[in-house]
Design a protein around this motif. Sequence first.
Motif, PDB file in Angstrom:
ATOM      1  N   ASP A 247       0.743  -1.226  -0.207  1.00  0.00           N
ATOM      2  CA  ASP A 247      -0.208  -0.273  -0.042  1.00  0.00           C
ATOM      3  C   ASP A 247       0.753   1.593   0.210  1.00  0.00           C
ATOM      4  N   GLY A 248       2.232   1.496  -0.231  1.00  0.00           N
ATOM      5  CA  GLY A 248       2.978   2.504  -0.269  1.00  0.00           C
ATOM      6  C   GLY A 248       4.085   1.772   0.460  1.00  0.00           C
ATOM      7  N   GLY A 249       5.530   3.004   0.859  1.00  0.00           N
ATOM      8  CA  GLY A 249       6.535   3.028   1.295  1.00  0.00           C
ATOM      9  C   GLY A 249       6.899   3.969   1.746  1.00  0.00           C
ATOM     10  N   LEU A 250       8.141   3.315   3.002  1.00  0.00           N
ATOM     11  CA  LEU A 250       8.039   4.361   3.765  1.00  0.00           C
ATOM     12  C   LEU A 250       9.259   4.654   3.488  1.00  0.00           C
ATOM     13  N   ILE A 251       9.767   5.410   3.956  1.00  0.00           N
ATOM     14  CA  ILE A 251      11.293   5.920   2.953  1.00  0.00           C
ATOM     15  C   ILE A 251      12.434   6.665   3.787  1.00  0.00           C
ATOM     16  N   GLY A 252      13.382   6.106   4.277  1.00  0.00           N
ATOM     17  CA  GLY A 252      14.743   6.520   4.503  1.00  0.00           C
ATOM     18  C   GLY A 252      15.577   7.461   3.511  1.00  0.00           C
ATOM     19  N   GLY A 253      16.406   7.278   3.710  1.00  0.00           N
ATOM     20  CA  GLY A 253      17.012   7.815   3.257  1.00  0.00           C
ATOM     21  C   GLY A 253      16.788   9.014   1.762  1.00  0.00           C
ATOM     22  N   ALA A 254      16.048   7.949   0.609  1.00  0.00           N
ATOM     23  CA  ALA A 254      15.416   8.758  -0.382  1.00  0.00           C
ATOM     24  C   ALA A 254      14.587  10.101   0.133  1.00  0.00           C
ATOM     25  N   SER A 255      14.118  10.376   1.009  1.00  0.00           N
ATOM     26  CA  SER A 255      13.444  10.782   1.339  1.00  0.00           C
ATOM     27  C   SER A 255      13.662  12.092   1.815  1.00  0.00           C
ATOM     28  N   LEU A 256      15.226  12.031   1.712  1.00  0.00           N
ATOM     29  CA  LEU A 256      16.315  13.624   2.113  1.00  0.00           C
ATOM     30  C   LEU A 256      15.846  14.325   1.047  1.00  0.00           C
ATOM     31  N   LYS A 257      16.050  14.017   0.317  1.00  0.00           N
ATOM     32  CA  LYS A 257      16.250  15.343  -0.823  1.00  0.00           C
ATOM     33  C   LYS A 257      14.658  15.390  -1.376  1.00  0.00           C
ATOM     34  N   PRO A 258      14.153  16.695  -1.465  1.00  0.00           N
ATOM     35  CA  PRO A 258      13.202  16.969  -1.820  1.00  0.00           C
ATOM     36  C   PRO A 258      12.563  16.034  -3.632  1.00  0.00           C
ATOM     37  N   SER A 259      13.935  16.515  -4.227  1.00  0.00           N
ATOM     38  CA  SER A 259      13.839  15.957  -5.974  1.00  0.00           C
ATOM     39  C   SER A 259      13.449  14.364  -6.126  1.00  0.00           C
TER      40      SER A 259
END
Length: 271
Positions: A247-259
């Motif tokens: 149903d989706g993702g919980l994202i650490g490292g890749a969420s830190l950059k807005p792009s």
Amino acid sequence: MKSHSGRGSQMSRQKENNMKIVAGNWKMFKTIEEARTYFAELASATPPQADKVRVIVFPNYIALGALAETGSVPAWVLLGAQDVAAEVEGAFTGEVSPAMIRSTGATHVLIGHSERRHIIGESTVLLHRKLVNSLEASLIPVLCVGETLEERNAGKIEEVVFGQLDTALSDVRLSDGAQLIVAYEPVWAIGTGVNATNEQIEQAHHLIREHLKQLLGTAIGGSVAILYGGSVKPANFASIAGLPSVDGGLIGGASLKPSAFAELIEIAEQV
Ligand code: PGA
């Protein structure tokens, strides 16, 4: 357990429509200034369609309070805390209560992230109290579960993950599956660059789904969103988020950059 409606019933309708959740866990990163800059940049992304993607960001407590105050977060982003006290109020130096988190406008809270279980050493009993108190304060817990590599290799996935669910959800009665989110995050995949394979994710998510139905009843257990977390990035998210059990993702490292985060949101909208 009190029943909480409103936003909850809205979310369960959205889940029936194959709604995906994109959740960013910033961990111990970003000062207030950096958090504001992040959202100023994310605000220029095209907002996702509300019936397709729900975006939640989990900043640290300090940034969370500051962001609520300045209103610098785009309206299509929900906020959550990365942790919560196990008590409601009182002499608990250093702790932050569910009501304090709620007072920032935050709607969600991470409970039992593997870094809190394994590095900080939080017990399953403590996590249960955090979850119950959060529900009472109308916060939506994102309960993180997952096995270590050692446990996986010993064939103990079910034992470990079911045990984590059993203790956290013991005696919990929900009136709506949208009051809770579960994140399957195999410990060996978090921050390692090695994500679980699609087959491993599907297998774990099916086990979790069946167990949630047993614990919470078929209808409610069947409608709790189950996210995958562990080295999600734009390059692998289309394939992971496209799995029927995800149903989706919980994202650490890749969420830190807005792009990169904006890219993940766009991917979730397209799967
Ligand atoms: P990661 O972290 O995406 O950096 O692996 C996921 C998490 O800890 O929730």
